[in-house]
Structures are given as C-alpha cells and as structure tokens.
Design a protein around this motif. Structure first.
Motif, PDB file in Angstrom:
ATOM      1  N   LEU A  19       0.090 -21.804  18.556  1.00 13.44           N
ATOM      2  CA  LEU A  19       0.208 -20.415  18.992  1.00 13.44           C
ATOM      3  C   LEU A  19       0.969 -19.661  17.915  1.00 13.44           C
ATOM      4  CD1 LEU A  19      -0.219 -18.213  21.117  1.00 13.44           C
ATOM      5  CD2 LEU A  19       1.995 -18.856  22.107  1.00 13.44           C
ATOM      6  N   GLU A  20       0.313 -18.663  17.318  1.00 16.62           N
ATOM      7  CA  GLU A  20       0.971 -17.874  16.290  1.00 16.62           C
ATOM      8  C   GLU A  20       0.464 -16.441  16.335  1.00 16.62           C
ATOM      9  OE1 GLU A  20       0.108 -19.593  12.507  1.00 16.62           O
ATOM     10  OE2 GLU A  20      -2.035 -19.146  12.578  1.00 16.62           O
ATOM     11  N   GLY A  21       1.309 -15.527  15.887  1.00 20.28           N
ATOM     12  CA  GLY A  21       0.957 -14.113  15.833  1.00 20.28           C
ATOM     13  C   GLY A  21       1.485 -13.489  14.556  1.00 20.28           C
ATOM     14  N   ASN A  22       0.787 -12.459  14.087  1.00 18.02           N
ATOM     15  CA  ASN A  22       1.169 -11.793  12.846  1.00 18.02           C
ATOM     16  C   ASN A  22       1.051 -10.287  13.022  1.00 18.02           C
ATOM     17  OD1 ASN A  22      -0.757 -14.288  12.258  1.00 18.02           O
ATOM     18  ND2 ASN A  22       0.888 -14.369  10.761  1.00 18.02           N
ATOM     19  N   LEU A  23       2.009  -9.561  12.468  1.00 17.55           N
ATOM     20  CA  LEU A  23       1.966  -8.103  12.369  1.00 17.55           C
ATOM     21  C   LEU A  23       2.111  -7.741  10.909  1.00 17.55           C
ATOM     22  CD1 LEU A  23       4.327  -7.074  15.322  1.00 17.55           C
ATOM     23  CD2 LEU A  23       1.826  -7.099  15.335  1.00 17.55           C
ATOM     24  N   GLU A  24       1.223  -6.865  10.417  1.00 21.41           N
ATOM     25  CA  GLU A  24       1.256  -6.551   8.988  1.00 21.41           C
ATOM     26  C   GLU A  24       0.928  -5.082   8.758  1.00 21.41           C
ATOM     27  OE1 GLU A  24       0.042  -9.473   5.901  1.00 21.41           O
ATOM     28  OE2 GLU A  24      -1.566  -8.054   5.490  1.00 21.41           O
ATOM     29  N   TRP A  25       1.759  -4.429   7.966  1.00 18.02           N
ATOM     30  CA  TRP A  25       1.503  -3.062   7.514  1.00 18.02           C
ATOM     31  C   TRP A  25       1.004  -3.126   6.075  1.00 18.02           C
ATOM     32  CZ3 TRP A  25       1.682   1.928   9.408  1.00 18.02           C
ATOM     33  CH2 TRP A  25       1.624   2.944   8.457  1.00 18.02           C
ATOM     34  N   ARG A  26      -0.161  -2.507   5.825  1.00 19.99           N
ATOM     35  CA  ARG A  26      -0.752  -2.530   4.492  1.00 19.99           C
ATOM     36  C   ARG A  26      -0.815  -1.115   3.936  1.00 19.99           C
ATOM     37  NH1 ARG A  26      -5.805  -6.517   6.234  1.00 19.99           N
ATOM     38  NH2 ARG A  26      -4.506  -8.374   6.610  1.00 19.99           N
ATOM     39  N   GLY A  27      -0.379  -0.942   2.694  1.00 18.86           N
ATOM     40  CA  GLY A  27      -0.366   0.377   2.080  1.00 18.86           C
ATOM     41  C   GLY A  27      -0.708   0.317   0.609  1.00 18.86           C
ATOM     42  N   TYR A  28      -0.891   1.498   0.048  1.00 17.93           N
ATOM     43  CA  TYR A  28      -1.262   1.635  -1.357  1.00 17.93           C
ATOM     44  C   TYR A  28      -0.015   1.862  -2.200  1.00 17.93           C
ATOM     45  CZ  TYR A  28      -3.114   3.877  -5.585  1.00 17.93           C
ATOM     46  OH  TYR A  28      -3.400   4.213  -6.877  1.00 17.93           O
ATOM     47  N   LEU A  29       0.052   1.212  -3.360  1.00 21.43           N
ATOM     48  CA  LEU A  29       1.220   1.311  -4.225  1.00 21.43           C
ATOM     49  C   LEU A  29       0.909   2.042  -5.527  1.00 21.43           C
ATOM     50  CD1 LEU A  29       4.194   0.429  -4.185  1.00 21.43           C
ATOM     51  CD2 LEU A  29       3.523  -1.627  -5.428  1.00 21.43           C
ATOM     52  N   ALA A  30      -0.089   1.597  -6.267  1.00 19.45           N
ATOM     53  CA  ALA A  30      -0.406   2.194  -7.560  1.00 19.45           C
ATOM     54  C   ALA A  30      -1.798   1.738  -7.977  1.00 19.45           C
ATOM     55  CB  ALA A  30       0.636   1.789  -8.606  1.00 19.45           C
ATOM     56  N   ASN A  31      -2.219   2.225  -9.137  1.00 24.85           N
ATOM     57  CA  ASN A  31      -3.508   1.824  -9.695  1.00 24.85           C
ATOM     58  C   ASN A  31      -3.315   1.443 -11.144  1.00 24.85           C
ATOM     59  OD1 ASN A  31      -6.136   2.647 -11.325  1.00 24.85           O
ATOM     60  ND2 ASN A  31      -6.787   2.120  -9.246  1.00 24.85           N
ATOM     61  N   PHE A  32      -3.794   0.255 -11.489  1.00 24.16           N
ATOM     62  CA  PHE A  32      -3.778  -0.192 -12.864  1.00 24.16           C
ATOM     63  C   PHE A  32      -4.997  -1.077 -13.077  1.00 24.16           C
ATOM     64  CE2 PHE A  32      -2.487  -3.095 -16.315  1.00 24.16           C
ATOM     65  CZ  PHE A  32      -2.178  -2.164 -17.286  1.00 24.16           C
ATOM     66  N   PHE A  33      -6.085  -0.454 -13.523  1.00 32.18           N
ATOM     67  CA  PHE A  33      -7.368  -1.132 -13.648  1.00 32.18           C
ATOM     68  C   PHE A  33      -7.795  -1.756 -12.315  1.00 32.18           C
ATOM     69  CE2 PHE A  33      -5.434  -1.305 -17.900  1.00 32.18           C
ATOM     70  CZ  PHE A  33      -6.397  -0.623 -18.627  1.00 32.18           C
ATOM     71  N   GLY A  34      -7.311  -1.245 -11.245  1.00 32.40           N
ATOM     72  CA  GLY A  34      -7.553  -1.747  -9.894  1.00 32.40           C
ATOM     73  C   GLY A  34      -6.417  -1.311  -9.001  1.00 32.40           C
ATOM     74  N   ASP A  35      -6.622  -1.341  -7.706  1.00 28.43           N
ATOM     75  CA  ASP A  35      -5.585  -0.909  -6.771  1.00 28.43           C
ATOM     76  C   ASP A  35      -4.521  -1.995  -6.601  1.00 28.43           C
ATOM     77  OD1 ASP A  35      -6.784   1.502  -6.381  1.00 28.43           O
ATOM     78  OD2 ASP A  35      -7.815   0.930  -4.539  1.00 28.43           O
ATOM     79  N   ILE A  36      -3.264  -1.588  -6.706  1.00 31.32           N
ATOM     80  CA  ILE A  36      -2.140  -2.467  -6.399  1.00 31.32           C
ATOM     81  C   ILE A  36      -1.610  -2.046  -5.032  1.00 31.32           C
ATOM     82  CG2 ILE A  36       0.130  -3.289  -7.112  1.00 31.32           C
ATOM     83  CD1 ILE A  36      -0.607  -2.594  -9.983  1.00 31.32           C
ATOM     84  N   ASN A  37      -1.788  -2.894  -4.048  1.00 32.11           N
ATOM     85  CA  ASN A  37      -1.392  -2.603  -2.670  1.00 32.11           C
ATOM     86  C   ASN A  37      -0.179  -3.452  -2.285  1.00 32.11           C
ATOM     87  OD1 ASN A  37      -3.653  -0.862  -2.356  1.00 32.11           O
ATOM     88  ND2 ASN A  37      -4.940  -2.651  -2.006  1.00 32.11           N
ATOM     89  N   TYR A  38       0.495  -3.008  -1.242  1.00 32.80           N
ATOM     90  CA  TYR A  38       1.656  -3.761  -0.754  1.00 32.80           C
ATOM     91  C   TYR A  38       1.461  -4.062   0.732  1.00 32.80           C
ATOM     92  CZ  TYR A  38       3.382   0.437   1.609  1.00 32.80           C
ATOM     93  OH  TYR A  38       3.498   1.514   2.438  1.00 32.80           O
ATOM     94  N   ALA A  39       2.268  -4.974   1.244  1.00 27.92           N
ATOM     95  CA  ALA A  39       2.235  -5.333   2.670  1.00 27.92           C
ATOM     96  C   ALA A  39       3.635  -5.705   3.125  1.00 27.92           C
ATOM     97  CB  ALA A  39       1.280  -6.504   2.909  1.00 27.92           C
ATOM     98  N   LEU A  40       3.958  -5.317   4.331  1.00 29.89           N
ATOM     99  CA  LEU A  40       5.182  -5.737   5.011  1.00 29.89           C
ATOM    100  C   LEU A  40       4.760  -6.490   6.263  1.00 29.89           C
ATOM    101  CD1 LEU A  40       7.161  -2.367   4.746  1.00 29.89           C
ATOM    102  CD2 LEU A  40       7.310  -4.328   3.199  1.00 29.89           C
ATOM    103  N   PHE A  41       5.313  -7.660   6.505  1.00 31.84           N
ATOM    104  CA  PHE A  41       4.787  -8.483   7.597  1.00 31.84           C
ATOM    105  C   PHE A  41       5.892  -9.169   8.378  1.00 31.84           C
ATOM    106  CE2 PHE A  41       4.613 -11.143   3.746  1.00 31.84           C
ATOM    107  CZ  PHE A  41       5.353 -12.248   4.148  1.00 31.84           C
ATOM    108  N   ILE A  42       5.541  -9.514   9.630  1.00 32.11           N
ATOM    109  CA  ILE A  42       6.351 -10.363  10.508  1.00 32.11           C
ATOM    110  C   ILE A  42       5.416 -11.421  11.082  1.00 32.11           C
ATOM    111  CG2 ILE A  42       7.741 -10.489  12.598  1.00 32.11           C
ATOM    112  CD1 ILE A  42       8.565  -7.611  12.153  1.00 32.11           C
TER     113      ILE A  42
END
Length: 821
Positions: free
Chosen positions: A709-732
């Motif tokens: 039994l496991e659960g995950n919560l994750e916020w995903r957002g955009y950080l920058a662009n350098f020859f592609g998108d650099i995204n970030y995530a905060l999770f529990i």
C-alpha cells in the motif's frame, strides 16, 4: 596567475558583462521601454486563471533566480554588438543572384538543375534565418527582449472580456493596473464576472421527420442542455455532434453550417434566483436539398485495392481481382487474406453511408501495421443516390531490421555499461496480416556484488524474444472474432530465452506465452494471457553467495527460492483505463490499472501434469500456487499551462498456497526506489516495522512483502529551457509492504492496530530534463518518518554526510527515464 585562474576570471567577467547588458532596457526613439513582467489575474471565480492566461500571447523574458537580471537578454545584446543586419540582407540577395545565375547556366540539364536547386535552397534558408533572427548568440543562446506595451495590455483585456462573454458572463468587465518594479512592469488584470447566464430550455426545430427523430433519439448526449451555464464552445460542439450524427445515418451532404441558433433576450427571474440570468436556445436544423428532403446515400459497392509501392508503375504488376462477401478485392504485388480484411472493413453494400464506419475502417487497417498509406474515396452512381466506396492502400516493407545501442544506468552504485538491440520483423507472414518479430538483446552492466563487498563486477546478459502477432483473437468458433473485430484485437504467441551471467551465479529463463488484447475504446485496454509458462534455472552459485541465501532463509527471507530450479505457470488478466492526452499540454485525466493473476491454476485442474513436467525437466523442479492482484489509480490536475498536480494510490497482495507456501520471488511486492518511495533505496523498505536486513559490510538487501500500500503526491512545474524543457517536482511519498504469512515475524505482519505506525513517509524534489522524445529524471528523496524506528527522522539528516547510505537518513538520488507515474 595561472591559465585556469585567467579562464575563471574571464568567465566571471563575461557573466557580469551579460548581466549589465540585461539590466537596463534600451531606449526607443519615441519612449522609454520597460521589460514585461509577470501577469496576475484577480477577481475571477468561475473561469480559471489558466483559461484567461492562455489569451495572453506575450511572455516575459526569463530571469536569473527570480532576480531582475535577464541573462538570456544579455546574451542577445552581446550578439547584437557584432551583428550587421544590412550585411546579412545583402547576403540573402547575393545567394539569390548566384542561384539565378547558375540556374540559367544549367537550364537545359534537369539533373544538374535539380542539384543546384537543392544546394541553394539550404544556403538561402540559412541566409534568411540569419537576416531575420540574428547570429548564433541572438537566435540560439540569447532571447530577444520583451517590452511592456500598453496597447498590447489593452488588447489582452479586451480578449479576456470577449472570452468571458462567450462563456455566459455577458456583463463581465476586465480592467488592468500596471505595476512598475525596478526595470519591469507587472500587469494585474482585474476581472469582474458579474451574473452568469444559464440556459433555461433548448428547443430543436428540424424540418424533416426522419432527421427530427434521429436527433431527438440522442438528445441525452447533446452538448447544449438546460440548467447549464451559457458556453459558446458548447454551441460549436452541438453543431459537430449533429453533423456527425446525420452523416452516420447516410446524409453525407449534411454539414455543420446547416445548424443555426436563435438565442432569446436575457430574462431576469428574481422569483427563483436573482444571482443568475437565463436564456432559451432554439436549435434550427436545415436539411440540404429541395424542400428539406436531402439525399440519404446508400452504398452500392465496396472496393479494396492494394497499390504498388510509391513511384512504381502499375504496368509492372498484374492485377488480380476477386470478390468475397460482396466486397471486391484488387491485389497486385502483395496478397492478403480476404477473410481477415473482411473483419476490418466495416462498410457493406446495401447499408447507408456512415462516416463513423468509413473512419473506423481506415483506423483498423492502419493498426494492423501492414500499410503505409490508407486512403478512402467514393464516386456517385448514375442515379445520384448511391455511392461506390474505394479503399486504397500501399503496403509497408515486408522485412524490417532496426538496431538500438546505448548505456545501462545503474541507480545505486556501479557504472554505465553498453547494450545493443537487434530487431527483425516480417510482415504478412502467412498472408493473413500476421507479423513475426524477433528481438536480440545483449548488454554488460558494471554492478556491485550482491554479497556486499565493495568491488564492482561485470554482469553479462543476453536475451532472445520471438513473437507471432495475429490481428484477431485466436479462439474456437467465430463469436469472439466477430464481437471484437472493431476493437483492434491481437493475439501474440511468444517464446523467449534469457541468460544472465554474474559473478555470484548463472541464470537462465525459458518463457512461453499466449496473450490476447483488445481496445473497445481509445481509453480502455484489455489484456488476457491464458498461457504464461516460465522455467527458471540457476547454476554455478558461488559458495559465499549460497551461504548468504541460507542465512537469509533462516531469518525468514525467501530469496533462496528465487534461485532454485522452478516451474512458474499462471493465468493473468489486466484492464487499463487512461484518459491522458498523448500530445499537448497537461489536461485533467485519470489512469486506472487492475491486474489479476492466478499461478499454478492448471496444476489444480490437471494434477498429473506435475509428474509429466518433472519427467521432462527434472525431479528437482519447484512448483508454485498463488493468487495475486494489483491496482494502480492516478489523477492528474493541470494548474496553469505548464504545471500540474498528480496523486497516486498503488496497492496489491499475493496469497500463496500449495506445498511451497511461498510465491515466486518475482511475484512479491517491493517498496522503495524511483517509482515508489523515493527516500528509500530500491526494494529496501519494510516489511512492516522490521529493520533493514544488512550484509556483513552494513549494506541493506531487498525486502519482499506480500501486501503493498503506497501513495504519492507530486507537484510538477516548469523551471527553464535549455535545448529542452527543464522541469521540477516537489513530492511526498508514503507506504510500505507487509507479510501475510502466519510464519512471518511479528514486526513484518500486517496488523490493524499497528498499521498506521508502519506507514513510511518521505519527501523531496526532482529535476526532469524533457527533450520531448526522451525525459531524463533525477529525484532526490529524504526520509520524514521511518517505520523501522517508528519516529520522525528528518532532524537526523546530516549535511556533512548527505550521501552516505549507511546513515539513518541521507539524500537518496533516484535516476530514471520518463515520469514516475
């Protein structure tokens, strides 16, 4: 001063110079400009920020760590110092003149003229790009400055107000307030929605009796409905719905332009609810043709033709024409089973024309992986009321070879090792649209020894998997084939062999399986495997490794069973429901997967087969009997254009019976790792509150469990662009595994009283590099609550020992490809 110091100081000076270039806006001849800052939208309630933000085309320049410094603008201006636009424009003219000159020289030589055209097309394209977008610093490394323009802000507010009007807020107002902060202007858009307008009643006016009955029969699916807020998009959706509905009933000449609306004046009804206004909508449906009597087209004939490859003259091939169940088939070079094609073709002579069946036929033919091109056309007969349908296809190449090379990446220790894949495909093997696929994979991994020593060993793996894929469900009779003909049915018969050579052991696996799959809709998928057989054999077990297995077995760890010669047979089924969009920005979506598995079922039905199998493969075979289920549920909520919130619950259990009382090691559940609780090492959490099992060198080993039994919560957002998108995530992350076996230790068992105290909790952040075709993911997790000690351990994180895995808490680095869920 040495060379390295000079390089460092030069680089720092360049960054400072770039920052200075970016801090002060340029002055235009007419007015002083400020950089465009971020926009905020306030006052809206019913309409989301994301919807209104999408109406703003201007996006501010990227800043450095939120400071009023624009490094990409600095790079752009640095490039402007040595950029001469007039010179680049003269280069475009020069290339054009040279092209015209050489074209006149070779105008009587088509081949040379074609080469000249190709060569100068590339030169001209490069010259035009440099003239329009600047040099390398400006168009690749830099970013053109985006300035605040009051007229653009006014246009954005006007677009928002029109959007609100189109969504039922007829009295909405949108204002704006510029807010100057240092060298940029932030825009606050002020929204006043006022009273929304509700659709009170919807009336249909259809001047054709048959069309009226068709539309009324499906009114429950209408996009326009009473008691819903007025929404301009719903009006267009209803047009499309009626158009599709009529075309599916034979009215091929009907279009959405035949649907018009009459919306009455706004009515205020203070007796019911003064916060709303209501309108009535009249839907007028005009049928094409005289006196609203349109032609309802009927199919006279259906033709299916296999064309030669593109560029090949038809005269080189003799065409073979034949009929099957009323459909005419024309084959030239390649032939296909008419019986199988008949199950893919949904249009039939004598039926009324249906747009859904036309497109469904094209889709089913494309999904067979046999045709590079599927085209539909029609002609009218002499009466003008019947149509002759034509499906024309161009086959794909019969033989296809592809290769793939790369590096295996080990998450914990070790180093990347090379691997290579060789795939071979034969299409239309028996002329029944079957595909034969073979995949040969070899790789070398540099891995730490399982027994915990610090040396790195080479692990070699080679595998061969073959499969024969049929575009139908192979079963007695034709009932299942007819019921699933339009659901992209597939039967896959597979046979595989895998060989692994590690310092501790040598392991082989022979596998045979028959798998059925079908897709009733674009969102649902079923998989059923009635035969899934595996014969596992481990040889050359090193003495110290065998000693470790024996010690673990005495402690209750069944890892030793995974290295016995065993026979694993099971029946399994899975169902997947997925509303995620394949392309485009994130949307609100749901994913659900349910998997059921029964191992050793055939041994219960035919117990004597166990003796037969042992007679063939040896008396030392271990047999398993078990039941297993796993459910994975995920929800996705977009927040803005590039951010989203994701929640996931994953659970499962395995129950073992029979002589061994344990399932195969591969059927256990594990917690921890890049797709689970990321603060724990892969497969190292639990079970229950039991402490991690350690080797003599204080390294943990895998911890299998029978209930997950496991659960995950994750916020995903955009950080920058350098020859592609650099995204970030905060999770529990939270969860654990437990054992259900009565012989397991008390700390490993699932007990209702201690369940809450044994839920592990971890948190962290992630960095994802998205190249659209490939996502490289780094997740950094730390423990918050550890069930092994049943206390919060966040304060035990030591920054001077941040990456030391023998510490009670450390920063665990997870490397993965793609999103975790």
């Amino acid at each position: 001063m040495n060379i390295n110091s000079r390089i460092t100081y030069s680089f720092v000076a360049f960054l400072v110079l770039t920052g200075l270039f970016s801090c002060t806006p340029n002055s235009s001849p007419t007015n002083n400009n400020y950089y465009l800052g971020n926009s905020s939208i306030k006052g809206n309630r019913a309409i989301s920020d994301a919807e209104l933000d999408a109406l703003i085309p201007q996006k501010p320049n990227r800043r450095l760590l939120g400071l009023p410094i624009f490094p990409y603008v600095g790079l752009y201006r640095f490039g402007e110092l040595f950029y001469n636009k007039e010179e680049k424009q003269r280069k475009v003219i020069e290339v054009t003149q040279n092209y015209q000159k050489e074209s006149r020289i070779h105008e009587n030589s088509p081949k040379k003229l074609e080469k000249v055209q190709r060569r100068y097309a590339k030169k001209l394209e490069k010259a035009q790009v440099r003239a329009a977008q600047g040099n390398f610093w400006m168009r690749v490394l830099g970013e053109a400055p985006v300035y605040f323009r009051m007229e653009e802000v006014a246009q954005n507010a006007d677009k928002m107000q029109r959007y609100l009007y189109n969504n039922g807020f007829f009295e909405a107002k949108v204002g704006y307030e510029p807010d100057t902060i240092l060298n940029r202007v932030k825009i606050n858009y002020l929204v006043t929605e006022n009273k929304p307008t509700i659709i009170r009643d919807v009336y249909y006016q259809v001047k054709n009796v048959l069309a009226d009955s068709i539309i009324n029969a499906t009114s429950k699916n209408a996009a326009l409905a009473s008691k819903k807020r007025y929404d301009g998009d719903s009006f267009e959706e209803e047009r499309i719905r009626i158009e599709t509905l009529m075309r599916n009933e034979g009215y091929m000449g009907f279009s959405r332009q035949n649907v018009s609306y009459l919306v009455n004046d706004t009515i205020t009804n203070p007796k019911t609810d003064s916060t709303f206004k209501s309108v009535d909508v009249n839907v007028r449906v005009e049928m094409p043709g005289k006196n609203n009597n349109p032609v309802r087209y009927k199919i006279n004939s259906v033709h299916f033709e296999v064309l030669p490859a593109a560029g090949t003259p038809d005269s080189l091939f003799r065409k073979d024409t034949s009929s099957f169940k009323g459909i005419q088939y024309v084959f030239s070079e390649k032939r296909f089973s008419k019986r199988i094609l008949d199950s893919k073709i949904q249009m039939r002579p004598g039926d009324f024309y249906s747009q859904a069946k036309e497109r469904g036929t094209q889709q089913q033919l494309s999904l067979t992986d046999q045709f590079d091109f599927v085209n539909y056309s029609y002609t009218l007969d002499s009466t003008g009321y019947g149509i002759n349908s034509y499906f024309k296809v161009i086959p794909l190449k019969k033989y296809q070879i592809s290769t793939d090379v790369g590096l295996n990446v080990i998450q914990l220790q070790g180093a990347p090792g090379p691997f290579a894949n060789l795939s071979y495909k034969i299409r239309n093997v028996f002329n029944g649209l079957e595909n034969f696929e073979a995949n040969l994979r070899g790789g070398i991994e540099l891995v730490p020894g399982f027994i915990g020593d610090q040396d790195i060993y080479r692990s070699e793996e080679i595998g061969l998997n073959t499969s024969l894929i049929f575009p139908r469900l192979l079963a007695p009779g034709t009932f299942l084939q007819r019921k699933t003909a339009n659901y992209n049915p597939r039967t896959q018969v597979g046979l595989g062999y895998n060989y692994v050579n590690r310092p501790e052991y040598t392991r082989t696996n022979v596998k045979a399986a028959i798998n059925y799959s079908w897709q009733p809709t674009n969102k649902t998928l079923f998989n059923v495997s009635l035969v899934d057989l595996n014969i596992l054999n481990t040889q050359n077990i090193r003495a110290d490794f065998q000693s470790l297995l024996d010690d673990l077995f005495k402690q209750g760890n069944n890892l030793a069973n995974s290295f016995q010669k065993s026979f694993v047979s099971d029946i399994n089924a899975s169902f997947v429901y997925n509303t995620n969009a394949l392309i485009g920005p994130p949307k609100r979506a749901t994913y659900f997967r349910l998997a059921l598995e029964s191992g050793g079922t055939s041994l219960n039905i035919l117990p004597k087969q166990q003796q037969l199998i042992r007679h063939v493969f040896g008396d030392d075979l271990l047999f398993y009997k078990y039941l297993r289920w796993n459910a994975d549920y995920r929800r996705y909520w977009p927040v803005g254009k590039r951010s989203s919130f994701v929640a996931r619950i994953n659970s499962g259990a395995v129950y073992s019976y029979g002589d061994s009382k344990v399932p195969p090691y591969e059927k256990y559940f594990f917690a921890g790792g890049s797709n689970s609780l990321r603060a724990w090492l892969p497969r190292r959490l639990g079970p229950g509150s039991s402490p991690p099992r350690l080797t003599v060198n204080n390294l943990s080993i895998e911890s299998p469990g029978e209930f997950l039994l496991e659960g995950n919560l994750e916020w995903r957002g955009y950080l920058a662009n350098f020859f592609g998108d650099i995204n970030y995530a905060l999770f529990i992350d939270a969860g654990n595994v437990w054992n259900l076996n009565s012989t397991a230790a008390e700390s490993q068992k699932f007990e209702a009283g201690s369940f809450a105290r044994e839920i592990a909790v971890g948190t962290g952040f992630g960095i994802r590099y998205d190249l659209s075709f490939f996502i490289l993911r780094f997740d950094f997790g730390i423990k918050v609550y550890d069930p092994a000690v049943q206390k919060f351990v966040l304060d035990e994180l030591q920054f001077d020992k941040l990456f030391k895995k023998t510490q009670p808490n450390f920063l665990n680095i997870n490397l993965g490809v793609g999103y975790p869920f």
